[in-house]
Motif scaffolding. Structure first.
Motif, mmCIF file in Angstrom:
data_model
loop_
_atom_site.group_PDB
_atom_site.id
_atom_site.type_symbol
_atom_site.label_atom_id
_atom_site.label_comp_id
_atom_site.label_asym_id
_atom_site.label_seq_id
_atom_site.Cartn_x
_atom_site.Cartn_y
_atom_site.Cartn_z
ATOM 1 N N LEU A 30 -24.234 -20.579 -6.309
ATOM 2 C CA LEU A 30 -23.283 -21.681 -6.451
ATOM 3 C C LEU A 30 -22.757 -22.171 -5.107
ATOM 4 O O LEU A 30 -21.858 -23.007 -5.059
ATOM 5 N N GLN A 32 -21.272 -20.315 -2.749
ATOM 6 C CA GLN A 32 -20.097 -19.583 -2.281
ATOM 7 C C GLN A 32 -20.526 -18.375 -1.461
ATOM 8 O O GLN A 32 -21.325 -17.567 -1.918
ATOM 9 N N ARG A 188 -25.171 -16.576 -12.400
ATOM 10 C CA ARG A 188 -24.298 -17.738 -12.313
ATOM 11 C C ARG A 188 -23.198 -17.695 -13.380
ATOM 12 O O ARG A 188 -22.051 -18.086 -13.133
ATOM 13 N N HIS A 192 -19.288 -17.974 -12.530
ATOM 14 C CA HIS A 192 -18.437 -19.033 -13.080
ATOM 15 C C HIS A 192 -17.165 -18.443 -13.698
ATOM 16 O O HIS A 192 -16.069 -18.996 -13.524
ATOM 17 N N ILE A 202 -15.987 -24.994 -7.206
ATOM 18 C CA ILE A 202 -17.115 -25.117 -6.294
ATOM 19 C C ILE A 202 -17.673 -26.529 -6.406
ATOM 20 O O ILE A 202 -18.169 -26.938 -7.460
ATOM 21 N N HIS A 204 -20.229 -27.840 -4.609
ATOM 22 C CA HIS A 204 -21.684 -27.820 -4.558
ATOM 23 C C HIS A 204 -22.183 -26.717 -5.469
ATOM 24 O O HIS A 204 -21.997 -25.545 -5.208
ATOM 25 N N ALA A 205 -22.822 -27.112 -6.564
ATOM 26 C CA ALA A 205 -23.224 -26.136 -7.582
ATOM 27 C C ALA A 205 -24.538 -25.454 -7.277
ATOM 28 O O ALA A 205 -25.002 -24.628 -8.048
ATOM 29 N N GLY A 206 -25.178 -25.784 -6.196
ATOM 30 C CA GLY A 206 -26.416 -25.103 -5.811
ATOM 31 C C GLY A 206 -27.534 -25.354 -6.787
ATOM 32 O O GLY A 206 -27.705 -26.451 -7.309
ATOM 33 N N GLU A 208 -28.470 -25.094 -9.973
ATOM 34 C CA GLU A 208 -28.149 -24.912 -11.378
ATOM 35 C C GLU A 208 -29.438 -24.916 -12.197
ATOM 36 O O GLU A 208 -30.333 -25.721 -11.972
#
Length: 233
Positions: A30, A32, A188, A192, A202, A204-206, A208
């Motif tokens: 994600l 982080q 994930r 979350h 977050i 930027h969710a990367g 997904e």
């Protein structure tokens, strides 16, 4: 200043290490930044290569203090401290250090009884079911046990992490170059839930990914709380 999440619990074999690494992997997916901190003297440090997070060895009190201090000094990072079983005093120390405390447990009356003691001892902690049954009949039996035994703690129960054999890949000293999508989705989901508890968004969710076909639908209601089912019971 970084947040510190501690994964503790007096009973061994509940999935503390698996949860710690899944959480860090999910946070990395994600976008982080995080570090997974080893404190269990019965385990060996894992290699950071190929992981979406850093690893730190804090198996001594001196090392733990140093690592925790370093994590706190890093803005926008998260530290996930992996506790060990049968270490009540260490659990108390980590509880006092943490911004968020997670108590994993498995589908057994022994685990649930131990969890109840820990929930009383650590009133800010949240419980999270680990390696939860996927089979419908087994899952129904497990959820019935939770309803019968953990009803007073329903507001402190998170959504389960369902049984996933691929999760052991994260506990290898060196992980494979590519990890299964199902593992990424589960990681994930854990991340979350934690981010929601910490009220962190977050942007930027990367990477997904879609929900795995064989995962129960309610498994991805991250952050909703496993105790939600109990409220309706």
């Amino acid at each position: 200043m970084a947040d510190i999440i501690c994964v503790i619990g007096n009973k061994g074999g509940t999935g503390k290490t698996t949860l710690s690494h899944m959480l860090c992997q999910g946070l990395g997916l994600l976008g982080q930044r995080s570090v997974c901190v080893l404190t269990d003297t019965g385990r060996e440090p894992l290699q950071p290569a190929g992981r979406r997070y850093l690893v730190a060895d804090a198996r001594s009190r001196e090392a733990l203090a140093k690592v925790a201090g370093k994590i706190r000094s890093l803005p926008a990072w998260m530290g996930v401290i992996d506790g060990g079983g049968n270490r009540t005093e260490m659990d108390r120390k980590l509880y006092g250090l943490a911004d968020l405390v997670l108590l994993p447990f498995r589908d057994s009356h022994e685990d649930i009884h131990a969890l109840m003691r820990d929930l009383e001892m650590f009133p800010r902690a949240y419980a999270i079911p680990m390696q939860w049954p996927i089979n419908a009949w087994q899952r129904e039996a497990a959820e019935t046990a939770v309803q019968d035994m953990l009803a007073p703690y329903r507001d402190r129960l998170l959504d389960p992490v369902f049984a996933l054999s691929a999760s052991k890949l994260l506990l290898q000293k060196e992980i494979p170059g590519a990890l299964p999508t199902q593992l990424a989705n589960a990681a994930r989901g854990v991340a979350h839930q934690v981010l929601e508890l910490l009220q962190i968004t977050i942007e930027h969710a990367g990477e997904e990914a879609s929900q795995p076909r064989d995962q129960p639908a309610h498994a991805v209601s991250a952050g909703a709380g496993f105790g939600g089912a109990l409220k309706a019971a």
